[in-house]
Design an enzyme around this catalytic site. Structure first.
Site, PDB file in Angstrom:
ATOM      1  N   HIS A  79     -22.027  10.474  11.302  1.00 20.14           N
ATOM      2  CA  HIS A  79     -21.714   9.133  11.743  1.00 20.14           C
ATOM      3  C   HIS A  79     -20.579   9.169  12.925  1.00 20.14           C
ATOM      4  O   HIS A  79     -19.745  10.013  12.528  1.00 20.14           O
ATOM      5  CB  HIS A  79     -21.454   7.816  10.786  1.00 20.14           C
ATOM      6  CG  HIS A  79     -22.421   7.517  10.002  1.00 20.14           C
ATOM      7  ND1 HIS A  79     -22.565   6.229   8.874  1.00 20.14           N
ATOM      8  CD2 HIS A  79     -23.814   7.851   9.899  1.00 20.14           C
ATOM      9  CE1 HIS A  79     -23.790   6.179   8.492  1.00 20.14           C
ATOM     10  NE2 HIS A  79     -24.486   7.229   8.909  1.00 20.14           N
ATOM     11  N   GLU A  81     -17.633   7.675  13.056  1.00 18.43           N
ATOM     12  CA  GLU A  81     -16.663   7.341  12.703  1.00 18.43           C
ATOM     13  C   GLU A  81     -16.240   8.852  11.728  1.00 18.43           C
ATOM     14  O   GLU A  81     -15.024   9.135  11.722  1.00 18.43           O
ATOM     15  CB  GLU A  81     -16.380   6.168  11.318  1.00 18.43           C
ATOM     16  CG  GLU A  81     -16.936   4.713  12.093  1.00 18.43           C
ATOM     17  CD  GLU A  81     -18.480   4.642  12.172  1.00 18.43           C
ATOM     18  OE1 GLU A  81     -18.681   3.463  12.067  1.00 18.43           O
ATOM     19  OE2 GLU A  81     -19.106   5.480  12.002  1.00 18.43           O
ATOM     20  N   CYS A 107     -20.409   1.655   7.985  1.00 14.15           N
ATOM     21  CA  CYS A 107     -21.141   1.520   6.787  1.00 14.15           C
ATOM     22  C   CYS A 107     -20.224   1.742   5.593  1.00 14.15           C
ATOM     23  O   CYS A 107     -19.087   2.127   5.833  1.00 14.15           O
ATOM     24  CB  CYS A 107     -22.268   2.744   6.821  1.00 14.15           C
ATOM     25  SG  CYS A 107     -21.646   4.466   6.501  1.00 14.15           S
ATOM     26  N   CYS A 110     -18.691   5.311   5.741  1.00 16.53           N
ATOM     27  CA  CYS A 110     -17.693   5.481   6.561  1.00 16.53           C
ATOM     28  C   CYS A 110     -16.566   4.529   6.190  1.00 16.53           C
ATOM     29  O   CYS A 110     -15.120   5.037   6.497  1.00 16.53           O
ATOM     30  CB  CYS A 110     -17.944   5.120   7.817  1.00 16.53           C
ATOM     31  SG  CYS A 110     -19.210   6.220   8.489  1.00 16.53           S
TER      32      CYS A 110
END
Length: 173
Positions: A79, A81, A107, A110
């Site tokens: 992801h 992040e 999410c 993260c």
């Protein structure tokens, strides 16, 4: 001329960063900022040096019918992040006390990384439903805020221009 707020400025940079994404489902960007200085950026995609999903016949999650927000482990990609935090660590840059600007609300995975990295505030543009992430935020001292501005760099993955640009970028990596 009116000067943009820092939230709008850094959110728009996160949106621009998302254009490097190779994910066929969603392009996400993140920018970590401390004292108004950019420390790191990240976008979602396969790990460094590994083939992207499109090079391997498409998205594994789509082939398996995995619903968005579930079974994050069934994805080749990192992801945005995660990549932003990893890039800062890779270059020896502390993100403790920083803010992270994201195109999409993080999410639960993260969110846990953001908390443990010492990031104190998350500013995001678009909602992403994840009940566990919401629970984690409620139980932490992490500040979450939404900046309601339109994304200027959302990519239509069906667009022929984008497909040619993606092929060109993959050859240049």
């Amino acid at each position: 001329m009116t000067r943009k707020s820092k939230d709008v400025y850094f959110s728009e940079i996160a949106d621009l960063v998302s254009t490097r994404s190779t994910c066929s489902r969603n392009n996400v960007g993140a920018v970590i900022v401390k004292d108004s200085q950019i420390l790191s950026t990240g976008y979602n995609g396969a790990p460094k040096g590994l083939p992207h999903c499109e090079e391997l016949g498409g998205c594994m999650r789509e082939r398996l019918g995995v619903k968005s927000g579930t079974h994050h482990e069934l994805c080749r990609g990192l992801h945005a992040e995660q990549n932003a935090i990893i890039q800062a660590a890779y270059h020896g840059v502390s993100v403790n006390g920083a803010k992270i600007y994201c195109t999409t609300r993080p999410c639960s995975i993260c969110t846990k990384m953001i908390i443990n990295a010492g990031i104190t505030e998350v500013i995001y543009m678009e909602e992403y439903e994840d009940k566990l992430a919401e629970e984690l935020v409620d139980q932490s001292s992490l500040i979450f805020r939404q900046v309601k501005i339109d994304r200027k760099h959302s990519i239509n993955r069906e667009n022929a221009f984008f497909q040619e640009d993606l092929k060109s970028n993959q050859r240049g990596q």
